[in-house]
Each structure stands twice: as structure tokens, then as C-alpha cells.
Design an enzyme around this catalytic site. Structure first.
Site, mmCIF file in Angstrom:
data_model
loop_
_atom_site.group_PDB
_atom_site.id
_atom_site.type_symbol
_atom_site.label_atom_id
_atom_site.label_comp_id
_atom_site.label_asym_id
_atom_site.label_seq_id
_atom_site.Cartn_x
_atom_site.Cartn_y
_atom_site.Cartn_z
ATOM 1 N N SER A 163 0.830 -1.199 0.000
ATOM 2 C CA SER A 163 0.000 0.000 0.000
ATOM 3 C C SER A 163 0.874 1.262 0.000
ATOM 4 C CB SER A 163 -0.959 -0.047 1.190
ATOM 5 O OG SER A 163 -1.967 0.924 1.080
ATOM 6 N N ASP A 182 -9.845 -4.699 -4.644
ATOM 7 C CA ASP A 182 -9.285 -3.702 -3.722
ATOM 8 C C ASP A 182 -10.172 -2.460 -3.706
ATOM 9 O OD1 ASP A 182 -7.688 -1.810 -2.338
ATOM 10 O OD2 ASP A 182 -5.847 -2.779 -3.030
ATOM 11 N N HIS A 191 -7.874 -5.275 -0.275
ATOM 12 C CA HIS A 191 -6.668 -4.528 0.099
ATOM 13 C C HIS A 191 -5.936 -5.295 1.195
ATOM 14 C CE1 HIS A 191 -4.184 -0.987 -0.134
ATOM 15 N NE2 HIS A 191 -4.237 -0.811 1.178
#
Length: 245
Positions: A126, A182, A214
Site C-alpha cells: 500500500s 481492492d 486490500h
């Protein structure tokens, strides 16, 4: 601007002779400890025992999308709504560049300790994945590899101007991975970032994990382990397959 307070990275020393280093960077709101289990997973077959793992900790900074409250972050985020363009609006360029310098410093420490840059991999998830791609491709050394999970290219509109000329990591393998479900960092943004890097001539690959949000999945963790093993082969094994004593 107040001084940035940083906790030292979480370190996993090599279990054999230290010949390589992986710097793996956590995402927003997490800490280095959040990826300790993944490191143990990558090591479970003792295929990476010459590798030291460094899991840096982001400082607690005000995050706009968290109503300005402080949380561990590598840079400020204004909006997280799954939209492919939202993350690229109002980018915290100052915060990104400060974190880049810190991560470049971690690379330099390993080089100063005797680890060749071509035996160093930088990666992350991320925000951490975004920082790994950005920091890796703007580094002055040629690295062994770069990993960006569920991430995207930072400062994409000016990125080409921020890369050293010639680019030391033009041919460095970049493993990008993303879940197609995601809802935080849109899969489309990850794919667009990959397309942009390919268009600039970088050696990127992109893998989609169907149904993954995610997060990370076991298949992805195994793929990372394989990437690390390929990019950081054991120095204890001679080319004839025999092990050095």
C-alpha cells in the site's frame, strides 16, 4: 515544522552469513511488526537464511482522511474512496520526499556495512509499496529488485523528471501485485501505474489476484518469496550446485 520522531526499524538478522538485505515497508496505520509474520513465512523453508530483513516504522503524522488525527504514515492522504484518481489529487509531495530520503538512508547504511546494492531489495504494501517503487527507482544505486503490493506510482505526473539520468534501475525487476477487489487502492490505479512504468521503459511485471481486497494472500506471499529467492540467490552455493564449506 516539528521534528519527525521515528522508532527504529524492526530487524530480522540473517540466520547464516549476511549477504543480502530486504527492506520491506508497511502501509498506512500499520507498523513494521505488522509484516513480521510474512517475514517468518518467507523464511519457513530456510531458503532466505542469508537475508537480513529490515521493517521500518513510519512516524505518526496527521492524516487528512483520518480527520487530521495522527497515525503511522509515510505521507499524508487526503481521500481514500477507491477512486483511481483520488489518491493522486493533492499529493503530499513534501512528505513523500522526506520518506524517500529516509529510505535511501536505510539503503546507504546497508551499502556502508558491506552489502552490495545489487544484493538489496526494497518492497512494501500500500503506502509502503508506493514508497518502495518511488524510492527504488529514484535511488542512486542499482538494486536487486523492487516490490510494490496493492500500490501505485507516486507523483506520476512528474515522476520521469525525478529519476536519475541515466536511471540506475531502468532494468531492475519490479514485481507489482494487486487484488482486483481492492476498495482502498483501486486495481485500475495499480494497473495504470504499471502501464506508465512500462511506457518509461522500466522492467515491471504486474500480477492480479482475483477476489483479493486490500490485503495479501498466501499465493502472493509465496510469489514474493520466489521473487526474493530469484533476485537474492544464496552465495553459499557454487555454480556447480555444490555448497561451500
Amino acid at each position: 515544522m516539528s521534528a519527525i520522531i521515528r522508532s527504529p526499524p524492526l530487524l530480522f538478522p540473517a540466520t547464516a552469513r549476511h549477504t543480502a538485505t530486504v527492506i520491506f515497508i508497511h502501509g498506512l496505520g500499520d507498523t513494521g511488526a505488522g509484516w513480521a509474520g510474512a517475514v517468518e513465512n518467507w523464511r519457513r523453508r530456510q531458503r532466505l537464511d542469508e537475508v537480513k530483513f529490515i521493517l521500518p516504522n513510519a512516524p505518526a503524522i496527521p492524516i487528512t482522511c483520518n480527520w487530521g488525527m495522527r497515525m503511522p504514515g509515510w505521507y499524508d492522504i487526503h481521500t481514500i474512496d477507491g477512486n483511481a484518481e483520488s489518491l493522486r489529487k493533492n499529493e503530499d509531495e513534501t512528505g513523500i520526499l522526506v520518506s524517500k530520503e529516509y529510505l535511501h538512508g536505510l539503503i546507504q547504511q546497508e551499502v556502508d556495512a558491506g552489502i552490495p546494492p545489487e544484493r538489496i531489495v526494497i518492497g512494501g504494501f500500500s503506502q509502503g509499496g508506493a514508497m518502495s517503487i518511488f524510492s527504488g527507482l529514484t535511488a542512486k544505486y542499482k538494486l536487486a529488485g523492487i516490490i510494490g503490493l496493492s500500490s501505485y506510482l507516486l507523483l506520476s505526473l512528474k515522476f520521469a523528471d525525478l529519476v536519475p539520468k541515466p536511471a540506475p534501475n531502468q532494468d531492475t525487476p519490479i514485481f507489482m501485485a494487486h487484488g482486483d477487489a481492492d476498495q482502498v487502492v483501486n486495481h485500475e490505479l495499480g494497473k495504470k501505474s504499471y502501464d506508465l512504468l512500462k511506457g518509461l521503459g522500466f522492467n515491471a511485471t504486474f500480477k492480479t489476484y482475483p477476489g483479493m481486497g486490500h490485503s495479501a494472500c498466501l499465493e502472493e506471499l509465496d510469489d514474493i518469496e520466489s521473487f526474493l529467492k530469484e533476485r537474492l540467490p544464496s552465495k553459499a552455493e557454487k555454480s556447480d550446485g555444490k555448497t561451500e564449506l
